[in-house]
Write an enzyme that holds these catalytic residues in place. Structure first.
Site, PDB file in Angstrom:
ATOM      1  N   ASP A  64      -3.541 -15.823  28.199  1.00 24.21           N
ATOM      2  CA  ASP A  64      -3.731 -16.358  29.553  1.00 24.21           C
ATOM      3  C   ASP A  64      -2.495 -17.060  30.109  1.00 24.21           C
ATOM      4  O   ASP A  64      -2.548 -17.620  31.209  1.00 24.21           O
ATOM      5  CB  ASP A  64      -4.915 -17.345  29.554  1.00 24.21           C
ATOM      6  CG  ASP A  64      -4.670 -18.523  28.619  1.00 24.21           C
ATOM      7  OD1 ASP A  64      -3.636 -18.529  27.912  1.00 24.21           O
ATOM      8  OD2 ASP A  64      -5.518 -19.437  28.579  1.00 24.21           O
ATOM      9  N   ASP A  70      13.503  -8.558   7.079  1.00 19.84           N
ATOM     10  CA  ASP A  70      13.841  -7.322   6.364  1.00 19.84           C
ATOM     11  C   ASP A  70      15.292  -6.973   6.660  1.00 19.84           C
ATOM     12  O   ASP A  70      15.963  -7.679   7.435  1.00 19.84           O
ATOM     13  CB  ASP A  70      12.860  -6.172   6.677  1.00 19.84           C
ATOM     14  CG  ASP A  70      13.086  -5.522   8.038  1.00 19.84           C
ATOM     15  OD1 ASP A  70      13.943  -5.988   8.813  1.00 19.84           O
ATOM     16  OD2 ASP A  70      12.384  -4.531   8.335  1.00 19.84           O
ATOM     17  N   ASP A  94      10.750  -0.322  11.646  1.00 21.23           N
ATOM     18  CA  ASP A  94      10.572   0.586  10.515  1.00 21.23           C
ATOM     19  C   ASP A  94       9.778  -0.117   9.420  1.00 21.23           C
ATOM     20  O   ASP A  94       9.384  -1.269   9.576  1.00 21.23           O
ATOM     21  CB  ASP A  94      11.932   1.066   9.999  1.00 21.23           C
ATOM     22  CG  ASP A  94      12.776  -0.091   9.451  1.00 21.23           C
ATOM     23  OD1 ASP A  94      12.249  -1.207   9.253  1.00 21.23           O
ATOM     24  OD2 ASP A  94      13.975   0.137   9.231  1.00 21.23           O
ATOM     25  N   HIS A 140       1.549 -15.986  20.037  1.00 23.98           N
ATOM     26  CA  HIS A 140       1.273 -17.429  20.108  1.00 23.98           C
ATOM     27  C   HIS A 140       0.520 -17.806  21.389  1.00 23.98           C
ATOM     28  O   HIS A 140      -0.196 -18.796  21.412  1.00 23.98           O
ATOM     29  CB  HIS A 140       2.566 -18.218  19.942  1.00 23.98           C
ATOM     30  CG  HIS A 140       3.088 -18.168  18.539  1.00 23.98           C
ATOM     31  ND1 HIS A 140       3.431 -19.279  17.811  1.00 23.98           N
ATOM     32  CD2 HIS A 140       3.296 -17.114  17.709  1.00 23.98           C
ATOM     33  CE1 HIS A 140       3.849 -18.912  16.598  1.00 23.98           C
ATOM     34  NE2 HIS A 140       3.780 -17.603  16.518  1.00 23.98           N
ATOM     35  N   ASP A 141       0.692 -17.020  22.452  1.00 23.42           N
ATOM     36  CA  ASP A 141      -0.146 -17.262  23.632  1.00 23.42           C
ATOM     37  C   ASP A 141      -1.570 -16.751  23.375  1.00 23.42           C
ATOM     38  O   ASP A 141      -2.544 -17.474  23.556  1.00 23.42           O
ATOM     39  CB  ASP A 141       0.448 -16.562  24.871  1.00 23.42           C
ATOM     40  CG  ASP A 141      -0.303 -16.939  26.143  1.00 23.42           C
ATOM     41  OD1 ASP A 141      -0.773 -18.095  26.245  1.00 23.42           O
ATOM     42  OD2 ASP A 141      -0.428 -16.082  27.042  1.00 23.42           O
ATOM     43  N   GLU A 180      11.787 -12.919  19.805  1.00 20.74           N
ATOM     44  CA  GLU A 180      11.071 -14.123  20.249  1.00 20.74           C
ATOM     45  C   GLU A 180       9.975 -13.782  21.267  1.00 20.74           C
ATOM     46  O   GLU A 180       8.913 -14.398  21.276  1.00 20.74           O
ATOM     47  CB  GLU A 180      12.058 -15.116  20.870  1.00 20.74           C
ATOM     48  CG  GLU A 180      12.978 -15.751  19.851  1.00 20.74           C
ATOM     49  CD  GLU A 180      13.916 -16.789  20.468  1.00 20.74           C
ATOM     50  OE1 GLU A 180      14.085 -16.798  21.696  1.00 20.74           O
ATOM     51  OE2 GLU A 180      14.479 -17.591  19.687  1.00 20.74           O
ATOM     52  N   GLY A 209      -7.079 -17.363  25.303  1.00 18.03           N
ATOM     53  CA  GLY A 209      -6.445 -16.144  24.803  1.00 18.03           C
ATOM     54  C   GLY A 209      -5.125 -15.854  25.497  1.00 18.03           C
ATOM     55  O   GLY A 209      -4.305 -16.758  25.712  1.00 18.03           O
TER      56      GLY A 209
HETATM   57  C1  HEM Z   1      -0.389 -14.175   9.884  1.00 16.79           C
HETATM   58  C2  HEM Z   1       0.105 -14.843  10.795  1.00 16.79           C
HETATM   59  C3  HEM Z   1       1.549 -15.137  11.062  1.00 16.79           C
HETATM   60  C4  HEM Z   1       2.337 -16.111  10.527  1.00 16.79           C
HETATM   61  C5  HEM Z   1       1.937 -17.139   9.489  1.00 16.79           C
HETATM   62  C6  HEM Z   1       3.638 -15.990  11.136  1.00 16.79           C
HETATM   63  C7  HEM Z   1       4.692 -16.830  10.894  1.00 16.79           C
HETATM   64  C8  HEM Z   1       5.954 -16.700  11.437  1.00 16.79           C
HETATM   65  C9  HEM Z   1       7.051 -17.602  11.219  1.00 16.79           C
HETATM   66  C10 HEM Z   1       6.985 -18.877  10.406  1.00 16.79           C
HETATM   67  C11 HEM Z   1       8.122 -17.122  11.871  1.00 16.79           C
HETATM   68  C12 HEM Z   1       9.517 -17.737  11.946  1.00 16.79           C
HETATM   69  C13 HEM Z   1       9.656 -18.576  13.199  1.00 16.79           C
HETATM   70  C14 HEM Z   1      10.993 -19.300  13.203  1.00 16.79           C
HETATM   71  O1  HEM Z   1      11.278 -20.023  12.261  1.00 16.79           O
HETATM   72  O2  HEM Z   1      11.780 -19.106  14.164  1.00 16.79           O
HETATM   73  C15 HEM Z   1       7.715 -15.915  12.518  1.00 16.79           C
HETATM   74  C16 HEM Z   1       8.531 -15.132  13.281  1.00 16.79           C
HETATM   75  C17 HEM Z   1       8.090 -14.049  14.004  1.00 16.79           C
HETATM   76  N1  HEM Z   1       6.784 -13.646  14.147  1.00 16.79           N
HETATM   77 FE1  HEM Z   1       5.234 -14.228  13.034  1.00 16.79          FE
HETATM   78  N2  HEM Z   1       3.622 -14.932  12.006  1.00 16.79           N
HETATM   79  C18 HEM Z   1       2.381 -14.389  12.003  1.00 16.79           C
HETATM   80  C19 HEM Z   1       1.942 -13.358  12.791  1.00 16.79           C
HETATM   81  C20 HEM Z   1       2.696 -12.763  13.772  1.00 16.79           C
HETATM   82  C21 HEM Z   1       2.186 -11.857  14.762  1.00 16.79           C
HETATM   83  C22 HEM Z   1       0.742 -11.437  14.886  1.00 16.79           C
HETATM   84  C23 HEM Z   1       3.239 -11.486  15.538  1.00 16.79           C
HETATM   85  C24 HEM Z   1       3.275 -10.552  16.732  1.00 16.79           C
HETATM   86  C25 HEM Z   1       2.369  -9.668  17.013  1.00 16.79           C
HETATM   87  C26 HEM Z   1       4.402 -12.131  15.026  1.00 16.79           C
HETATM   88  C27 HEM Z   1       5.675 -11.930  15.468  1.00 16.79           C
HETATM   89  C28 HEM Z   1       6.785 -12.587  14.999  1.00 16.79           C
HETATM   90  C29 HEM Z   1       8.140 -12.258  15.386  1.00 16.79           C
HETATM   91  C30 HEM Z   1       8.553 -11.077  16.258  1.00 16.79           C
HETATM   92  C31 HEM Z   1       8.955 -13.204  14.784  1.00 16.79           C
HETATM   93  C32 HEM Z   1      10.476 -13.297  14.887  1.00 16.79           C
HETATM   94  C33 HEM Z   1      10.908 -14.284  15.928  1.00 16.79           C
HETATM   95  C34 HEM Z   1      12.423 -14.360  16.007  1.00 16.79           C
HETATM   96  O3  HEM Z   1      13.121 -13.570  15.370  1.00 16.79           O
HETATM   97  O4  HEM Z   1      12.907 -15.232  16.753  1.00 16.79           O
HETATM   98  N3  HEM Z   1       4.030 -12.925  13.952  1.00 16.79           N
HETATM   99  N4  HEM Z   1       6.384 -15.690  12.243  1.00 16.79           N
END
Ligand code: HEM
Ligand SMILES: *[C@@H]1O[C@H](CO)[C@@H](O)[C@H](O)[C@H]1NC(C)=O
Ligand SMILES: *[C@@H]1O[C@H](CO)[C@@H](O)[C@H](O)[C@H]1NC(C)=O
Length: 361
Positions: free
Chosen positions: A91, A216, A223, A70-71, A63, A89
């Site tokens: 911030d 995954d 990985d 998101h920030d 998270e 950005g």
């Molecule tokens: C292309 C853009 C992206 C989309 C559409 C996207 C979408 C999502 C969604 C829908 C989730 C699930 C959230 C939930 O239901 O709890 C998620 C989880 C996550 N996202 Fe992304 N994401 C994107 C880019 C990124 C980027 C750039 C990062 C970090 C650099 C990131 C890091 C994460 C991480 C670490 C989780 C897991 C959170 C958890 O396990 O609680 N995502 N993302």
């Protein structure tokens, strides 16, 4: 004066004006390059114990890594060009104005980690923007084979509410995502590099009936399994049906975002996606580079102090290459990079892989 002589003087001047070594000893004999970095060792100790349950790569780490994005992505170059505020950005505005920003649809569920982090930032007297990037960098260093992200300190604690609709949704098309991310300065391949984060990730809110369902089979390891498994032909929903932003995954207990599936198969990005499957070092270095960019969106990095030495050195990856999950063959791969054949990888032995949820902590 000859040009060469001027050049020599210029070089000497650069050497002479380079900041003298400000090496200082911080708590527990740890050495920092700048006194301003010492307090971050104390923040490190506190969050490893009290936020990350003893330096785990679990839910709070996942998270926290998501929160860095998101920030920071509350940032728009086109809005700035039109003289409008496009967001500040990286911030800290998502924490300062949580009551507004965490209600944006794409920020679903992010309030938990914002509220979990806030008391640590306040206790240590550091800005919200710094804290969010620091927690993400420390957190992902806990993951096996993780990156060691740069950490620059000194972001202002003063921010303004970011505009809505800057965070991509999993139901967005690649065109929409690439346009939005391009407006923050990222190329399509850099979007893939950012999505390396989904190697240590799970969902709670796209299908709220199955919280903790990972993207995954190895959500505690940084990985390339994510890059193989998202290319397998989708055959099942891990929950009870299709949700907005979800497509079929290939493994019992594994979740596939629509955006990950389409970007993996898009002609613009399929080769970058495939490139990590047998090259862990490349995956780490690309992530370190793109995160260094993300973490300073809207900031002037020359005004920040490099405190990267505070970020722990991650444990070494178990393997340099991903494998096919047990029960799958290369025929199950939807090969999408035209320029390069799919790499030859071995299949894990044993019965068909099914994936356990990430336990809440
Ligand atoms: C292309 C853009 C992206 C989309 C559409 C996207 C979408 C999502 C969604 C829908 C989730 C699930 C959230 C939930 O239901 O709890 C998620 C989880 C996550 N996202 Fe992304 N994401 C994107 C880019 C990124 C980027 C750039 C990062 C970090 C650099 C990131 C890091 C994460 C991480 C670490 C989780 C897991 C959170 C958890 O396990 O609680 N995502 N993302
Ligand atoms: C940052 O601002 C918040 C209010 O948004 C405040 O609670 C916090 O104490 C401030 N931190 C610092 C270091 O000034
Ligand atoms: C899925 O599960 C939820 C909660 O258990 C339930 O409300 C919903 O009706 C189910 N949907 C389907 C398609 O079975």
């Amino acid at each position: 004066m000859a040009f060469k002589t001027i050049l020599t003087f210029a070089l000497l001047a650069v050497v002479a004006s380079a900041a003298p070594s400000k090496k200082v000893t911080c708590s527990q004999g740890r050495v920092a390059s700048d006194a301003a970095c010492c307090k971050w060792f104390d923040v490190l100790d506190d969050i490893q114990t009290n936020l990350f349950d003893g330096a785990e790569c679990g839910e709070e780490v996942h998270e926290s890594l998501r929160l860095t994005f998101h920030d920071a992505i509350g940032f728009s170059l086109s809005a700035e060009r039109q003289g409008k505020f496009g967001g500040g950005g990286a911030d800290g505005s998502i924490m300062a104005f949580a009551e507004i920003e965490t209600n944006f649809h794409a920020n679903g569920g992010i309030d938990d980690i914002v509220e979990a982090q806030r008391p640590f930032a306040i206790k240590h007297g550091v800005s919200f923007g710094d804290f969010i990037q620091f927690a993400g960098a420390v957190g992902v260093s806990n993951c096996v084979g993780g990156p060691r992200l740069q950490f620059l300190a000194g972001r202002s604690n003063i921010s303004r509410v970011a505009p809505d609709l800057t965070v991509p949704e999993p139901s967005d098309s690649p065109d929409t995502i690439f346009a939005r991310m391009g407006d923050a300065g990222f190329s399509p391949n850099e979007v893939v590099d950012l999505l390396i984060s989904h190697s240590v990730a799970a969902q709670d809110h796209v299908d709220p009936t199955i919280p903790g369902t990972p993207f995954d089979s190895t959500p505690g390891d940084f990985d390339a399994q994510f890059f193989v498994e998202t290319l397998l032909k989708g055959t099942l929903f891990p929950g009870n049906g299709s949700n907005i932003g979800e497509v079929q995954s290939a493994l019992q207990g594994e979740f596939r975002l629509q955006s990950d599936a389409t970007i993996a198969r898009d002609a613009r990005t399929a080769c970058e996606w495939q490139s990590f499957i047998t090259n862990h070092n490349l995956m780490v270095s690309k992530f370190e580079a793109v995160m260094a960019k993300l973490a300073v969106l809207g900031q002037n990095p020359r005004k920040l102090v490099d405190c990267s030495e505070v970020i722990p050195v991650p444990s070494v990856a178990k393997s340099k290459s991903a494998v096919l999950p047990a029960g799958k063959t290369l025929k199950d791969i939807e090969h999408s990079c035209r320029a390069t054949p799919f790499p030859v990888i071995s299949a894990a032995p044993g019965p068909a892989t099914s994936v356990a949820p990430v336990p809440p902590s």
